[in-house]
Write an enzyme that holds these catalytic residues in place. Structure first.
Site, PDB file in Angstrom:
ATOM      1  N   GLN A   1      84.392  39.972  10.287  1.00  0.00           N
ATOM      2  CA  GLN A   1      84.884  41.352  10.335  1.00  0.00           C
ATOM      3  C   GLN A   1      84.374  42.131   9.120  1.00  0.00           C
ATOM      4  O   GLN A   1      84.638  41.753   7.974  1.00  0.00           O
ATOM      5  CB  GLN A   1      86.418  41.423  10.342  1.00  0.00           C
ATOM      6  CG  GLN A   1      86.844  42.889  10.560  1.00  0.00           C
ATOM      7  CD  GLN A   1      88.297  43.167  10.301  1.00  0.00           C
ATOM      8  OE1 GLN A   1      88.819  42.838   9.240  1.00  0.00           O
ATOM      9  NE2 GLN A   1      88.962  43.787  11.256  1.00  0.00           N
TER      10      GLN A   1
ATOM     11  N   TYR B   1      90.982  52.131   6.655  1.00  0.00           N
ATOM     12  CA  TYR B   1      89.804  51.895   5.814  1.00  0.00           C
ATOM     13  C   TYR B   1      88.690  52.879   6.196  1.00  0.00           C
ATOM     14  O   TYR B   1      88.897  53.778   7.009  1.00  0.00           O
ATOM     15  CB  TYR B   1      89.386  50.424   5.883  1.00  0.00           C
ATOM     16  CG  TYR B   1      90.511  49.544   5.388  1.00  0.00           C
ATOM     17  CD1 TYR B   1      90.927  49.613   4.058  1.00  0.00           C
ATOM     18  CD2 TYR B   1      91.232  48.730   6.254  1.00  0.00           C
ATOM     19  CE1 TYR B   1      92.005  48.876   3.601  1.00  0.00           C
ATOM     20  CE2 TYR B   1      92.318  47.988   5.810  1.00  0.00           C
ATOM     21  CZ  TYR B   1      92.700  48.064   4.476  1.00  0.00           C
ATOM     22  OH  TYR B   1      93.780  47.348   4.028  1.00  0.00           O
TER      23      TYR B   1
ATOM     24  N   GLY C   1      97.798  37.161  15.059  1.00  0.00           N
ATOM     25  CA  GLY C   1      97.573  37.154  13.622  1.00  0.00           C
ATOM     26  C   GLY C   1      98.474  36.170  12.908  1.00  0.00           C
ATOM     27  O   GLY C   1      98.139  34.989  12.744  1.00  0.00           O
TER      28      GLY C   1
HETATM   29  C1  LIG Z   1      98.062  38.392   5.928  1.00  0.00           C
HETATM   30  C2  LIG Z   1      97.451  39.431   6.826  1.00  0.00           C
HETATM   31  C3  LIG Z   1      96.216  39.958   6.501  1.00  0.00           C
HETATM   32  C4  LIG Z   1      95.599  40.889   7.342  1.00  0.00           C
HETATM   33  N1  LIG Z   1      94.335  41.320   7.040  1.00  0.00           N
HETATM   34  C5  LIG Z   1      93.641  42.057   7.949  1.00  0.00           C
HETATM   35  C6  LIG Z   1      92.258  42.328   7.782  1.00  0.00           C
HETATM   36  O1  LIG Z   1      91.593  41.896   6.814  1.00  0.00           O
HETATM   37  N2  LIG Z   1      91.634  43.048   8.750  1.00  0.00           N
HETATM   38  C7  LIG Z   1      92.317  43.534   9.842  1.00  0.00           C
HETATM   39  O2  LIG Z   1      91.718  44.184  10.696  1.00  0.00           O
HETATM   40  N3  LIG Z   1      93.621  43.298  10.017  1.00  0.00           N
HETATM   41  C8  LIG Z   1      94.293  42.545   9.131  1.00  0.00           C
HETATM   42  N4  LIG Z   1      95.601  42.208   9.388  1.00  0.00           N
HETATM   43  C9  LIG Z   1      96.233  42.646  10.647  1.00  0.00           C
HETATM   44  C10 LIG Z   1      96.030  41.597  11.739  1.00  0.00           C
HETATM   45  O3  LIG Z   1      94.667  41.490  12.105  1.00  0.00           O
HETATM   46  C11 LIG Z   1      96.837  41.927  13.007  1.00  0.00           C
HETATM   47  O4  LIG Z   1      96.317  43.125  13.558  1.00  0.00           O
HETATM   48  C12 LIG Z   1      98.314  42.115  12.732  1.00  0.00           C
HETATM   49  O5  LIG Z   1      98.790  41.054  11.911  1.00  0.00           O
HETATM   50  C13 LIG Z   1      99.150  42.173  14.022  1.00  0.00           C
HETATM   51  O6  LIG Z   1      99.071  40.973  14.744  1.00  0.00           O
HETATM   52  P1  LIG Z   1     100.272  39.880  14.688  1.00  0.00           P
HETATM   53  O7  LIG Z   1     101.540  40.643  14.990  1.00  0.00           O
HETATM   54  O8  LIG Z   1      99.920  38.888  15.758  1.00  0.00           O
HETATM   55  O9  LIG Z   1     100.294  39.298  13.317  1.00  0.00           O
HETATM   56  C14 LIG Z   1      96.244  41.307   8.526  1.00  0.00           C
HETATM   57  C15 LIG Z   1      97.515  40.793   8.840  1.00  0.00           C
HETATM   58  C16 LIG Z   1      98.092  39.857   8.023  1.00  0.00           C
HETATM   59  C17 LIG Z   1      99.422  39.270   8.417  1.00  0.00           C
END
Ligand SMILES: Cc1cc2nc3c(=O)[nH]c(=O)nc-3n(C[C@H](O)[C@H](O)[C@H](O)COP(=O)(O)O)c2cc1C
Length: 353
Positions: free
Chosen positions: A100, A182, A312
């Site tokens: 990514q 971003y 995530g």
């Molecule tokens: C620890 C952490 C770091 C994350 N870092 C990024 C990232 O670098 N890039 C991104 O697009 N989303 C990032 N996210 C968002 C996740 O990609 C995802 O969209 C979000 O956690 C929702 O999904 P979930 O409810 O299944 O966790 C991050 C989420 C978490 C929990």
């Protein structure tokens, strides 16, 4: 369609996926100095190779795109070589992995950057909010400077070069991070983009940076089928605001639909109908993310609301999440206290069944 579920095989142009489960991009702040991914990341990603597709943590296309503590880039030979070890380990376990590309734009602090350059953004508007620095704890986001119009092709060229670097490093493809406030989302959004040139103002102008970046990445890869994109319409994170997000994203998705991209990855945030509105506008695979469970993921696939489901937080603490879904095994709760802390704890020490 009704028999598709999370464990059904899928196909992204060019390769099969063993299930319909994507591991979401997640910054884990374990990189070494100089934006080099840590050797621990080899184990971390290899442990999670049973996802249909892993999308890595945000990776800066070049050093100017870094803003957070201990985050990686894919620019120097040392960085590329470290990523190659990761893709090799994932492939050895039968997995697929996209990098990514995350350029922070105006979200960052000088203490987290190894280049002595100010942050760049569509407009010189400081983002409200603070971020962690190892040197001095929480700090306000730095003040960015506005990109001159003649500099924009250079930023886009960094994404193109990073695409080449990622393919050299063995990635199956790359994802443009156009979500979460971003740089690309800063161009899309009226609150952060006050430009009066060809990259600001009308929706056609605000989507231009993202469209041109995807085109440059596809040209660098020789095919759009190795390029995905993540969007998060109306997400207020990182002080991002848009006057009419569904108008912005409707225009964007219509514009990129004919490109033949690998997938459109949509994080649903505050607008409940986001998937319903955008999915019919995109011709290719549709990956839906945001607080999915096994039950809601299976239901979304069965109904045709999405082709892939992105998980995530559950992947942080359940490295073998697809197996646990298959066996209806208990899930381990994520540990937010170790999301961004250095070392193995909370990173590579969650067991598989
Ligand atoms: C620890 C952490 C770091 C994350 N870092 C990024 C990232 O670098 N890039 C991104 O697009 N989303 C990032 N996210 C968002 C996740 O990609 C995802 O969209 C979000 O956690 C929702 O999904 P979930 O409810 O299944 O966790 C991050 C989420 C978490 C929990």
């Amino acid at each position: 369609m009704a028999d598709i579920n999370l464990l059904s095989p899928g196909r992204i142009d060019g390769f099969d996926t063993r299930n319909r489960i994507f591991m979401a991009p997640m910054t884990r702040s374990r990189a070494l100095a100089g934006g080099v991914p840590s050797p621990l990341a080899v184990d971390y990603y290899a442990q999670r190779a049973s996802a249909g597709l892993i999308i890595t943590e945000g990776v800066a296309p070049a050093a100017g795109g870094l803003g957070y503590a201990r985050t990686p880039a894919i620019d120097t030979p040392e960085q590329v070589a470290a990523w190659k070890k990761i893709t090799d380990a994932v492939h050895a376990n039968g997995g697929r992995i996209f990098a990514q590309f995350m350029h922070v734009g105006r979200i960052g602090h000088a203490a987290n950057r190894y280049v002595d350059e100010p942050l760049v953004a569509p407009s010189a508007i400081r983002a409200a909010g603070q971020m962690w620095t190892d040197a001095s704890g929480m700090q306000d986001n730095d003040m960015p400077r506005a990109l001159e119009i003649h500099e924009i092709p250079g930023v886009i060229a960094q994404y193109a070069q990073a695409t080449k670097n990622a393919l050299t490093a063995g990635f199956d493809g790359v994802e443009l991070h156009s979500a979460s406030g971003y740089l690309p989302m800063q161009f899309l959004s009226t609150g952060t983009n006050k430009r009066t040139d060809a990259y600001g103002g009308s929706v056609t102008n605000r989507i231009r940076f993202v469209v041109e970046t995807l085109e440059a990445m596809a040209a660098a890869a020789g095919t759009a089928s190795k390029i995905g994109i993540k969007i998060s319409p109306a997400m207020p994170f990182n002080d991002c605001q848009d006057d009419d997000p569904m108008d912005t994203y409707t225009h964007l998705v219509k514009a990129i639909s004919p490109m033949g991209l690998a997938y459109l990855h949509v994080l649903r945030t505050v607008i409940p109908t986001t998937f319903e509105v955008l999915r019919p506008l995109f011709a290719g695979p549709f990956a839906a993310g945001g607080a999915f469970t096994k039950e809601s993921g299976d239901a979304a696939l069965a109904s045709g609301a999405a082709d892939y489901i992105v998980f995530g937080k559950l992947f942080t603490s359940n490295p073998d999440l697809p197996t646990r879904f298959a066996k209806t095994a208990p899930l381990v709760s994520p540990d937010p206290a170790t999301f961004y802390t250095p070392g193995e704890k909370g990173y590579t020490d969650f067991p598989s069944l």
